[in-house]
Design a protein around this motif. Structure first.
Motif, PDB file in Angstrom:
ATOM      1  N   VAL A   1      90.761  58.625  80.195  1.00  0.00           N
ATOM      2  CA  VAL A   1      89.592  59.478  79.989  1.00  0.00           C
ATOM      3  C   VAL A   1      89.986  60.920  80.266  1.00  0.00           C
ATOM      4  O   VAL A   1      90.501  61.232  81.349  1.00  0.00           O
TER       5      VAL A   1
ATOM      6  N   ASN B   1      88.978  64.614  81.209  1.00  0.00           N
ATOM      7  CA  ASN B   1      87.903  65.307  81.914  1.00  0.00           C
ATOM      8  C   ASN B   1      88.102  66.805  81.739  1.00  0.00           C
ATOM      9  O   ASN B   1      88.920  67.425  82.427  1.00  0.00           O
TER      10      ASN B   1
ATOM     11  N   GLU C   1      76.158  56.728  79.770  1.00  0.00           N
ATOM     12  CA  GLU C   1      76.420  57.951  80.521  1.00  0.00           C
ATOM     13  C   GLU C   1      75.696  59.158  79.909  1.00  0.00           C
ATOM     14  O   GLU C   1      75.430  59.196  78.709  1.00  0.00           O
TER      15      GLU C   1
ATOM     16  N   SER D   1      82.362  57.589  78.361  1.00  0.00           N
ATOM     17  CA  SER D   1      82.306  58.706  79.303  1.00  0.00           C
ATOM     18  C   SER D   1      81.164  59.629  78.912  1.00  0.00           C
ATOM     19  O   SER D   1      80.677  59.607  77.777  1.00  0.00           O
TER      20      SER D   1
ATOM     21  N   VAL E   1      82.052  56.749  84.722  1.00  0.00           N
ATOM     22  CA  VAL E   1      82.448  56.149  83.448  1.00  0.00           C
ATOM     23  C   VAL E   1      81.817  54.769  83.399  1.00  0.00           C
ATOM     24  O   VAL E   1      81.796  54.055  84.406  1.00  0.00           O
TER      25      VAL E   1
ATOM     26  N   GLY F   1      84.222  58.802  87.887  1.00  0.00           N
ATOM     27  CA  GLY F   1      84.862  59.549  86.805  1.00  0.00           C
ATOM     28  C   GLY F   1      85.195  60.963  87.242  1.00  0.00           C
ATOM     29  O   GLY F   1      85.408  61.228  88.423  1.00  0.00           O
TER      30      GLY F   1
ATOM     31  N   GLY G   1      83.760  64.546  81.274  1.00  0.00           N
ATOM     32  CA  GLY G   1      84.401  63.439  80.563  1.00  0.00           C
ATOM     33  C   GLY G   1      83.986  63.422  79.098  1.00  0.00           C
ATOM     34  O   GLY G   1      82.795  63.468  78.785  1.00  0.00           O
TER      35      GLY G   1
ATOM     36  N   VAL H   1      87.856  58.934  75.265  1.00  0.00           N
ATOM     37  CA  VAL H   1      88.383  57.697  75.836  1.00  0.00           C
ATOM     38  C   VAL H   1      89.385  57.084  74.869  1.00  0.00           C
ATOM     39  O   VAL H   1      89.108  56.984  73.667  1.00  0.00           O
TER      40      VAL H   1
END
Length: 342
Positions: A7, A9, A286, A304, A311, A330, A334, A337
């Motif tokens: 992931v 960020n 999310e 994310s 997550v 997480g 984010g 993925v």
């Protein structure tokens, strides 16, 4: 066979690694630093290297070696990109890296070297329609498609010897805002997500040419959205459709999309004979979900959110329904993925 989820960020400038267990749990396996605004990710077909685009200046792509035993990422090299790219992909051989630039209205092609590094000088930089938002080769690797959100077009290129050449341009309904793409496993259909309508349009695909089949609407109370850019007219956007990502299960039975304003994942059933979609429902996920991915076994969806610090993992039911979100720690911002199985 271990499976890892990665992931990016953006606000942390980091990429997080997780072990995805057979039961669908996410076990953190550390983070690596990239740079501010690290966003789109792509993995080569040999699963040796993970590529991450940085959208802050200087625009660049970071290549990380993947350790199959642990999933750990190790910095390999950094190469410049032609522009700020919200989307990266590799051709089906892994020898060429494609980039699409929303703000630059262009696409680029860079050679990938034997060790997985990206050549610093692009082989091609090609102007396309306004707000290019993705670039993806079909499963034959002979054709490449670029949705342009601002002009409601899909640019179609032939691809040979590392070179893109124009084939055709397909226009979509005005105000649709084509964003991301997904190909059926048999390469007979292309599914195009509309960022501004939340709908998915099915195209038949034959020898690189597209034929519109049908459009499946997202069921929502939100209103159609409008393109977002620094020069866009002022607009209250709290009730705008703002769809983001699209993926098929490996068996092509179900298709999923994300919508950021309502923070939901939409599910569709797929008629594999005709390519037509049927709405199944929406599941909360999310906050502001920009990116998600489905594991190679088709059992779990990992999502994310740009405005969440967690997550989520959703189990995929036999009827295509998504289970309630199981949340794991997480990072900030984010947005992308990738899932890799060994």
């Amino acid at each position: 066979m271990p499976t890892y989820a990665y992931v990016s960020n953006a606000e942390d400038g980091e990429i997080a690694t997780y072990l995805l267990t057979p039961g669908g749990e996410l076990a953190p396996r550390g983070r690596v630093k990239a740079a501010g605004q690290v966003m789109p990710l792509a993995v080569g077909p040999d699963r040796r290297i993970l590529y991450a685009a940085v959208r802050s200046r200087p625009f660049s792509v970071h290549a990380f070696r993947i350790d199959p035993a642990s999933g750990a990422l190790a910095s390999h090299c950094v190469s410049p990109l032609a522009d700020s790219c919200p989307y990266l992909s590799l051709d089906r051989t892994g020898r060429y890296l494609f980039g699409a630039s929303y703000s630059g209205h262009l696409v680029s092609v860079n050679a990938v070297e034997e060790d997985g590094g990206v050549a610093p000088e692009p082989l091609q930089v090609i102007p396309v329609g306004r707000n290019a938002h993705a670039i993806l080769a079909d499963r034959s690797n002979r054709f490449v498609f670029v949705p342009c959100l601002g002009t409601d077009q899909i640019y179609q290129f032939g691809f040979e010897g590392g070179t893109l050449y124009p084939v055709a341009t397909t226009s979509m309904k005005q105000g649709s805002g084509p964003r991301h793409l997904a190909f059926s496993a048999d390469n007979r259909f292309l599914y195009v997500l509309s960022e501004l309508q939340g709908s998915v349009t099915t195209f038949s695909l034959e020898n690189g040419r597209l034929g519109e089949v049908s459009t499946a609407a997202m069921q929502t109370r939100l209103r159609p959205g409008a393109p977002r850019s620094p020069d866009a007219p002022p607009r209250e956007r709290d009730h705008d459709i703002w769809a983001a990502d699209i993926h098929l299960t490996p068996d092509d039975r179900f298709l999923y999309t994300s919508e950021r304003t309502s923070s939901v994942l939409s599910a569709y059933g797929v008629d594999k004979a005709t390519g037509r979609l049927a709405w199944l429902g929406a599941t909360p996920t999310e906050k502001q979900p920009r990116g998600f991915a489905i594991d190679p076994g088709g059992r779990f969806l990992v999502c994310s959110g740009e405005k969440s610090a967690t997550v989520s993992v959703h189990a995929i039911g036999s009827d295509g329904s998504l289970g309630a979100a199981r949340q794991y720690p997480g990072g900030r911002g984010g947005n992308w993925v990738e899932i890799v199985a060994f």
